[in-house]
Design an enzyme around this catalytic site. Structure first.
Site, PDB file in Angstrom:
ATOM      1  N   LYS A 113       0.698  -0.642  -0.067  1.00  0.00           N
ATOM      2  CA  LYS A 113       0.209   0.150   0.068  1.00  0.00           C
ATOM      3  C   LYS A 113       0.396   1.297  -0.236  1.00  0.00           C
ATOM      4  O   LYS A 113       0.801   2.360  -0.933  1.00  0.00           O
ATOM      5  CB  LYS A 113      -1.080   0.294   1.072  1.00  0.00           C
ATOM      6  CG  LYS A 113      -1.838  -0.816   1.508  1.00  0.00           C
ATOM      7  CD  LYS A 113      -2.887  -0.665   2.663  1.00  0.00           C
ATOM      8  CE  LYS A 113      -3.806  -1.708   2.166  1.00  0.00           C
ATOM      9  NZ  LYS A 113      -5.221  -1.485   2.904  1.00  0.00           N
ATOM     10  N   LYS A 199      -4.795 -10.985  -6.397  1.00  0.00           N
ATOM     11  CA  LYS A 199      -6.085 -11.278  -5.716  1.00  0.00           C
ATOM     12  C   LYS A 199      -6.695 -10.137  -6.149  1.00  0.00           C
ATOM     13  O   LYS A 199      -6.708  -8.699  -6.169  1.00  0.00           O
ATOM     14  CB  LYS A 199      -6.031 -11.201  -4.277  1.00  0.00           C
ATOM     15  CG  LYS A 199      -5.216 -10.156  -3.058  1.00  0.00           C
ATOM     16  CD  LYS A 199      -5.859  -9.732  -1.660  1.00  0.00           C
ATOM     17  CE  LYS A 199      -5.380  -8.003  -1.688  1.00  0.00           C
ATOM     18  NZ  LYS A 199      -6.027  -8.238   0.073  1.00  0.00           N
ATOM     19  N   LYS A 202     -11.158  -4.124  -4.151  1.00  0.00           N
ATOM     20  CA  LYS A 202     -11.315  -3.234  -3.359  1.00  0.00           C
ATOM     21  C   LYS A 202     -10.490  -2.016  -4.261  1.00  0.00           C
ATOM     22  O   LYS A 202     -10.767  -0.992  -4.805  1.00  0.00           O
ATOM     23  CB  LYS A 202     -11.572  -2.624  -2.021  1.00  0.00           C
ATOM     24  CG  LYS A 202     -12.863  -3.905  -2.353  1.00  0.00           C
ATOM     25  CD  LYS A 202     -12.575  -3.008  -0.344  1.00  0.00           C
ATOM     26  CE  LYS A 202     -13.553  -3.388   0.783  1.00  0.00           C
ATOM     27  NZ  LYS A 202     -13.460  -3.416   2.200  1.00  0.00           N
TER      28      LYS A 202
HETATM   29  P1  AMP Z   1     -11.055  -5.884   3.118  1.00  0.00           P
HETATM   30  O1  AMP Z   1     -11.929  -5.311   2.176  1.00  0.00           O
HETATM   31  O2  AMP Z   1      -9.198  -6.019   3.088  1.00  0.00           O
HETATM   32  O3  AMP Z   1     -11.627  -5.186   4.675  1.00  0.00           O
HETATM   33  O4  AMP Z   1     -11.127  -7.208   4.010  1.00  0.00           O
HETATM   34  C1  AMP Z   1     -12.237  -8.000   4.409  1.00  0.00           C
HETATM   35  C2  AMP Z   1     -11.676 -10.180   4.652  1.00  0.00           C
HETATM   36  O5  AMP Z   1     -11.950 -10.553   3.244  1.00  0.00           O
HETATM   37  C3  AMP Z   1     -10.604 -10.116   5.226  1.00  0.00           C
HETATM   38  O6  AMP Z   1     -11.167 -11.160   5.681  1.00  0.00           O
HETATM   39  C4  AMP Z   1      -9.751 -10.562   3.857  1.00  0.00           C
HETATM   40  O7  AMP Z   1      -9.236 -11.180   3.848  1.00  0.00           O
HETATM   41  C5  AMP Z   1     -10.903 -10.793   2.826  1.00  0.00           C
HETATM   42  N1  AMP Z   1     -10.768 -10.553   1.142  1.00  0.00           N
HETATM   43  C6  AMP Z   1     -10.382 -10.006   0.830  1.00  0.00           C
HETATM   44  N2  AMP Z   1      -9.991  -9.423  -0.326  1.00  0.00           N
HETATM   45  C7  AMP Z   1     -10.660 -11.201  -0.695  1.00  0.00           C
HETATM   46  C8  AMP Z   1      -9.630 -11.858  -1.931  1.00  0.00           C
HETATM   47  N3  AMP Z   1      -9.445 -11.688  -3.450  1.00  0.00           N
HETATM   48  N4  AMP Z   1      -9.982 -13.123  -1.384  1.00  0.00           N
HETATM   49  C9  AMP Z   1     -10.546 -13.802  -0.678  1.00  0.00           C
HETATM   50  N5  AMP Z   1     -10.223 -13.127   1.129  1.00  0.00           N
HETATM   51  C10 AMP Z   1     -10.615 -11.753   0.540  1.00  0.00           C
END
Ligand code: AMP
Ligand code: TRP
Length: 334
Positions: A113, A199, A202
């Site tokens: 980031k 991956k 967002k």
């Molecule tokens: P975040 O959007 O980064 O706050 O992620 C929230 C949750 O979603 C966390 O448990 C992440 O590990 C999961 N997560 C985010 N992106 C992915 C992805 N591409 N595949 C699987 N899990 C994800």
């Protein structure tokens, strides 16, 4: 006997996508009947990169509505807003003073980031995992269900807890409970539609790379139609030379609730021209009930406010005594 406790959260930056659903929320839903669940909206984490104040609150409501629309039941689980509990920031400060800087410099997510932020990297971005450790340790959970990308942050959380216990507790009387990470294999890493080695995220600048949980059927169909594929014939899981193939098949498997073996057999002879419409239809149908519920919830702000007020009260009843225990162990005036 009391149920094992889990805690997890999602940052309130942008729309949630299939990765968030399959990697995180869906697992919480499955666990909620036999676990005590604390689930929150990580809005303090959302401001570790430059943010727009005009949409922060709305994004918090959107994530709350998404949890409930996906099947989290406020009567069973505690849903709350991180910034409404000052315990999170306060414990993060105490942890800041016991966490070596070198531990944070090693964090992969920070490094990734920070590159994207250029000259604009805040102290908050570096401190992000310490706040996450506070989020977790305040609730003394047994385990923390997250996607694969959070593994390093959970290890850091365990290291911080162990250090606090070592410095301010004793073996017989540890200050903090050390939680286990819970990373399911299926869905733990949903990959981008435009690059099967990255991956789904967002923060990817391309909208085409992800399917948001609120995408309409046309958008979903178009994104899947344009998703990157390869020229090989027949579809298969786990071929390292075919990351996109593995990703799209895995999405189909999870969204159609089938076993890997069944999907492998069904799709073995298929070409992309046959598979993509099938995946598109499956995705649209899987998301349809979630989207209907989501839109109803977003138009009932009084209900959401009530859920979040109840959640705050229930969360604080656990978080406040843990913070008090840490402050006492560190020697602050009682
Ligand atoms: P975040 O959007 O980064 O706050 O992620 C929230 C949750 O979603 C966390 O448990 C992440 O590990 C999961 N997560 C985010 N992106 C992915 C992805 N591409 N595949 C699987 N899990 C994800
Ligand atoms: N950092 C997590 C993510 O990006 C979100 C998060 C913040 C979190 N605090 C947490 C997840 C505590 C689990 C537990 O996914």
């Amino acid at each position: 006997m009391s149920k094992p406790r889990i805690l997890s959260g999602i940052q309130t930056t942008g729309n949630l996508h299939l990765g968030n659903y399959l990697g995180a929320i869906r697992n919480w839903v499955e666990m909620q009947s036999d676990h005590e669940c604390f689930l929150f909206m990580a809005d303090l984490h959302a401001v570790t990169v430059p943010h727009d104040p005009a949409v922060l609150a709305e994004n918090t409501f959107k994530v709350a509505a998404t949890y409930i629309a996906c099947g989290i039941d406020p009567a069973q689980s505690t849903i709350f807003i991180q910034s409404q509990l000052p315990e999170h920031s306060e414990l993060a400060w105490l942890f800041n003073c016991v966490t070596p800087l070198g531990w944070l410099e090693r964090m992969i997510q920070f490094k990734e980031k920070a590159v994207k932020q250029g000259d604009n990297v805040s102290i908050g971005l570096m401190d992000y995992p310490v706040l996450q450790a506070a989020d977790i340790l305040l609730y003394e959970p047994d385990s923390v269900p997250v996607g694969e990308d959070q593994k390093q942050h959970l290890e850091l959380t365990r290291d911080i807890a162990a250090r606090v216990n070592f410095q301010f507790g004793s073996e017989e009387k540890p200050v903090l409970k050390i939680p286990e990470p819970l990373i399911r294999k299926a869905g733990a890493r949903v990959m981008s539609l435009t690059d099967g080695t990255k991956k789904m995220s967002k923060s990817d600048p391309s909208d085409q790379s992800r399917i948001d949980l609120t995408d309409d059927p046309q958008a979903i169909t178009k994104k899947i139609k344009r998703a990157k594929t390869d020229p090989a014939r027949g579809l298969e899981f786990d071929n390292p030379e075919r990351p996109e193939c593995n990703n799209l098949l895995s999405l189909y498997q999870l969204l159609s609730n089938q076993s890997k073996e069944a999907v492998a057999a069904e799709c073995k002879e298929m070409g992309w021209g046959q598979f993509k419409p099938l995946l598109a239809e499956t995705t649209v149908e899987a998301l349809r009930p979630i989207q209907e519920k989501y839109h109803d919830l977003m138009s009932d702000r009084a209900y959401l406010n009530q859920v979040l007020a109840d959640g705050k009260t229930k969360a604080q009843a656990i978080a406040a005594p843990t913070l008090a225990k840490v402050k006492a162990a560190m020697g602050f005036v009682q």
